[in-house]
Every structure is written in C-alpha cells, then in structure tokens.
Motif scaffolding. Structure first.
Motif, mmCIF file in Angstrom:
data_model
loop_
_atom_site.group_PDB
_atom_site.id
_atom_site.type_symbol
_atom_site.label_atom_id
_atom_site.label_comp_id
_atom_site.label_asym_id
_atom_site.label_seq_id
_atom_site.Cartn_x
_atom_site.Cartn_y
_atom_site.Cartn_z
ATOM 1 N N ALA A 1 -2.334 -46.259 -67.225
ATOM 2 C CA ALA A 1 -3.605 -46.874 -66.830
ATOM 3 C C ALA A 1 -4.577 -45.821 -66.310
ATOM 4 N N TYR A 2 -4.078 -44.896 -65.506
ATOM 5 C CA TYR A 2 -4.911 -43.813 -64.984
ATOM 6 C C TYR A 2 -5.486 -42.986 -66.130
ATOM 7 N N ARG A 3 -4.639 -42.678 -67.086
ATOM 8 C CA ARG A 3 -5.071 -41.861 -68.227
ATOM 9 C C ARG A 3 -6.139 -42.586 -69.043
ATOM 10 N N ILE A 4 -5.963 -43.877 -69.265
ATOM 11 C CA ILE A 4 -6.921 -44.644 -70.068
ATOM 12 C C ILE A 4 -8.285 -44.700 -69.390
ATOM 13 N N VAL A 5 -8.300 -44.961 -68.084
ATOM 14 C CA VAL A 5 -9.580 -45.033 -67.364
ATOM 15 C C VAL A 5 -10.249 -43.664 -67.318
ATOM 16 N N MET A 6 -9.475 -42.609 -67.066
ATOM 17 C CA MET A 6 -10.046 -41.266 -67.039
ATOM 18 C C MET A 6 -10.624 -40.880 -68.398
ATOM 19 N N ASN B 1 -22.527 -45.065 -66.579
ATOM 20 C CA ASN B 1 -22.345 -46.208 -65.688
ATOM 21 C C ASN B 1 -20.957 -46.302 -65.067
ATOM 22 N N ILE B 2 -20.035 -45.455 -65.492
ATOM 23 C CA ILE B 2 -18.715 -45.441 -64.873
ATOM 24 C C ILE B 2 -18.396 -44.011 -64.452
ATOM 25 N N GLY B 3 -17.579 -43.866 -63.412
ATOM 26 C CA GLY B 3 -17.292 -42.525 -62.918
ATOM 27 C C GLY B 3 -16.067 -42.485 -62.027
ATOM 28 N N ILE B 4 -15.643 -41.267 -61.722
ATOM 29 C CA ILE B 4 -14.470 -41.034 -60.880
ATOM 30 C C ILE B 4 -14.821 -41.285 -59.413
ATOM 31 N N PRO B 5 -13.771 -41.438 -58.564
ATOM 32 C CA PRO B 5 -12.339 -41.415 -58.864
ATOM 33 C C PRO B 5 -11.833 -42.753 -59.395
ATOM 34 N N VAL B 6 -10.620 -42.720 -59.964
ATOM 35 C CA VAL B 6 -9.972 -43.934 -60.442
ATOM 36 C C VAL B 6 -9.337 -44.653 -59.254
ATOM 37 N N GLN B 7 -9.402 -45.977 -59.277
ATOM 38 C CA GLN B 7 -8.752 -46.797 -58.250
ATOM 39 C C GLN B 7 -7.644 -47.605 -58.918
ATOM 40 N N GLU C 1 -1.285 -40.421 -53.607
ATOM 41 C CA GLU C 1 -0.527 -40.833 -54.792
ATOM 42 C C GLU C 1 -1.327 -40.601 -56.063
ATOM 43 N N LEU C 2 -2.637 -40.808 -55.995
ATOM 44 C CA LEU C 2 -3.484 -40.564 -57.160
ATOM 45 C C LEU C 2 -3.478 -39.084 -57.543
ATOM 46 N N LYS C 3 -3.422 -38.205 -56.542
ATOM 47 C CA LYS C 3 -3.346 -36.770 -56.829
ATOM 48 C C LYS C 3 -2.046 -36.442 -57.558
ATOM 49 N N VAL C 4 -0.965 -37.076 -57.134
ATOM 50 C CA VAL C 4 0.332 -36.861 -57.791
ATOM 51 C C VAL C 4 0.273 -37.368 -59.234
ATOM 52 N N ILE C 5 -0.344 -38.543 -59.435
ATOM 53 C CA ILE C 5 -0.494 -39.094 -60.786
ATOM 54 C C ILE C 5 -1.291 -38.120 -61.654
ATOM 55 N N HIS C 6 -2.364 -37.552 -61.097
ATOM 56 C CA HIS C 6 -3.204 -36.626 -61.847
ATOM 57 C C HIS C 6 -2.413 -35.382 -62.257
ATOM 58 N N LEU C 7 -1.646 -34.832 -61.340
ATOM 59 C CA LEU C 7 -0.832 -33.650 -61.647
ATOM 60 C C LEU C 7 0.253 -33.984 -62.669
ATOM 61 N N LEU D 1 0.051 -36.275 -64.955
ATOM 62 C CA LEU D 1 -0.608 -36.429 -66.246
ATOM 63 C C LEU D 1 -0.872 -35.071 -66.884
ATOM 64 N N ASN D 2 -1.306 -34.094 -66.092
ATOM 65 C CA ASN D 2 -1.532 -32.749 -66.626
ATOM 66 C C ASN D 2 -0.244 -32.168 -67.197
ATOM 67 N N GLY D 3 0.871 -32.393 -66.476
ATOM 68 C CA GLY D 3 2.158 -31.912 -66.970
ATOM 69 C C GLY D 3 2.571 -32.614 -68.254
ATOM 70 N N LEU D 4 2.297 -33.907 -68.321
ATOM 71 C CA LEU D 4 2.631 -34.674 -69.520
ATOM 72 C C LEU D 4 1.839 -34.166 -70.725
ATOM 73 N N LYS D 5 0.567 -33.864 -70.511
ATOM 74 C CA LYS D 5 -0.257 -33.348 -71.607
ATOM 75 C C LYS D 5 0.299 -32.031 -72.133
ATOM 76 N N GLU D 6 0.771 -31.159 -71.240
ATOM 77 C CA GLU D 6 1.366 -29.899 -71.671
ATOM 78 C C GLU D 6 2.623 -30.151 -72.503
ATOM 79 N N GLN D 7 3.448 -31.103 -72.064
ATOM 80 C CA GLN D 7 4.658 -31.427 -72.812
ATOM 81 C C GLN D 7 4.322 -32.028 -74.170
ATOM 82 N N GLU D 8 3.280 -32.834 -74.229
ATOM 83 C CA GLU D 8 2.861 -33.403 -75.508
ATOM 84 C C GLU D 8 2.424 -32.308 -76.472
ATOM 85 N N GLY D 9 1.705 -31.317 -75.946
ATOM 86 C CA GLY D 9 1.291 -30.197 -76.787
ATOM 87 C C GLY D 9 2.492 -29.446 -77.343
#
Length: 255
Positions: free
Chosen positions: A171-176, A186-192, A208-214, A216-224
């Motif tokens: 959900a965080y990734r989709i909203v971001m 008309n929409i902007g950060i941070p995500v709630q 917790e949102l900071k942990v989710i963000h980090l 997600l960054n790790g997941l993107k690297e693994q996807e690459g």
C-alpha cells in the motif's frame, strides 16, 4: 484533493492515503500537510476525498450518530446507516451551491474499512451517493487510476492472502508511486497508514513509516537483482518465440 487506498490482508485491512491539503481559489492555491484518515470509536477506519468542508461535516455526523455498539454491527446492518448519514450532506451541498465562474458543487467520496465478526470489509460511498462493498481492494480520489494500476500490477502477489506487514508495504509503495507520477499537484507526501484488525484500528507511526520506506528501498534492490538473474537471451528464433508468447494463436496482419 486526496488519494485513499484500502487493501485487504489475511488479518485485516490496510488503509493508506497521501497527506497534502490544497485550499484557496483556483487562481491562488495553497498547500499544506493534513491528516486525512479517521476512525470511529477505534473500530472502523475511513478516509474522505473531496471538499474539506464536507469532510468536516461528514466526520462530525458519523461520530455523533454512530455509537461504539453500532460500529460492532456487521456491514449488512451498518451499510444503510452510513449512507443515510453521508448522502443527505452530499445532496445539501448540491442544493446550496452557488455557481460562480462555472464552478462545480462541492463533492465528497468516502472509503471505510473494518473487521466485523472475523470478516474484513471495504465499503465506499461515492461522490454521486452510490454505495458499494469492494473486494479485495479499492481506491478513491483524484489519482485513483494510478492506484488501481498499482493494485493490478501487484495482483499476482495475492495480497488478500498475505499478512498485514506485507500488505502495508504494498500500500505504501502504491501511494508513493501515485504521488510520484501525478501531474495535478493535488496529492503529496508523507503517506499515512491505518491498520484495521478485529481488535481495532491502529495508526502506523512515523518511525514505522521510516522502516517501511527503508524496507521498500531494499526490496527494489532485490527486484533489480532478480531481473538481472532471471533474464536470458532466447534460444529460439523470433518467430518461434512470438508463437510461444501468444500461445500459438494465429495473428493476421493488416495492410
């Protein structure tokens, strides 16, 4: 304007939104941060998309007219009561509208999420007053189409069969992603994010949102890395590969 997204998990529902509020006339707009998700007696989470004044009236009426006991009722009983609170406010806004310079009447859509009797549910009252239960996810707001695309892209993950921890990351990734590509401003950060379980509603904290963000960054690297490891040059010629991709369906060429 707002983007609100709800996705079911095995143990509840994740409700997420952006946090940018815009106000003022069309020629002079201001922006600021605002919390856009609310709850009813710690049992039902909801978010509104549309006019901020209507949102205030709807939130006030919902809290005044629905008791804690009401919020524990199944959706089948609660659904007409919620709509009967919201729809008259929508109609009143249209009736009170003064059309200046071609302006449209104020409108509001609302998305609810809860778990009742062990059943997670997502319920919407749209801007035109229609209501609908959604499964397994839904979004409202100016950038809804971006969110729907994001949910479709993640469909193979079967999010409704995954735990809350994983669903809130999606959900965080989709909203971001919606915020990143939206061209309206008309929409902007941070995500709630709100997590809705059988035992109630919980706000995901900034930490917790900071942990989710980090994460997600790790997941993107693994996807690459996964894409690099997965890719290989086809060992068939182009015509055989094309036939394999379309499942042997014959495609007629047009002039």
């Amino acid at each position: 304007m707002t983007l609100v997204l709800a996705i079911k998990a095995t143990d509840g529902v994740v409700l997420a939104s952006d946090s940018q509020a815009t106000s003022g006339a069309e020629t002079v707009r201001t922006r600021g941060a605002a919390r856009k998700l609310d709850d009813l007696h710690g049992s039902i989470a909801f978010g509104c998309s549309g006019d901020s004044g209507l949102r205030q009236r709807v939130v006030s009426e919902l809290r005044a007219r629905l008791t804690e006991l009401d919020c524990a009722a199944p959706l089948e009983e609660l659904r007409p009561r919620i709509r009967d609170i919201i729809n008259p406010i929508q109609q009143q806004a249209r009736a009170e509208h003064v059309p200046l310079d071609g302006t449209e009447p104020a409108c509001l859509a609302t998305l609810f999420a809860a778990v009742t009797g062990g059943r997670p549910w997502i319920y919407e009252v749209s801007a035109d007053g229609k209501d609908e239960e959604h499964d397994p996810a839904e979004a409202i707001g100016v950038s809804r189409h971006y969110a729907i695309h994001g949910m479709l892209y993640n469909q193979h993950l079967g999010l409704d069969k995954r735990p809350m921890q994983q669903v809130r990351l999606a959900a965080y990734r989709i909203v971001m992603s919606a915020i990143a590509v939206d061209g309206t401003g008309n929409i902007g950060i941070p995500v709630q994010i709100y997590e809705v379980r059988a035992n109630g509603v919980q706000i995901v904290s900034d930490e917790e949102l900071k942990v989710i963000h980090l994460t997600l960054n790790g997941l993107k690297e693994q996807e690459g890395d996964l894409w690099r490891d997965f890719w290989r040059e086809p060992d068939a010629d182009a015509s055989d590969l094309a036939e394999e991709l379309v499942g042997g369906i014959q495609i007629e060429k047009s002039d």
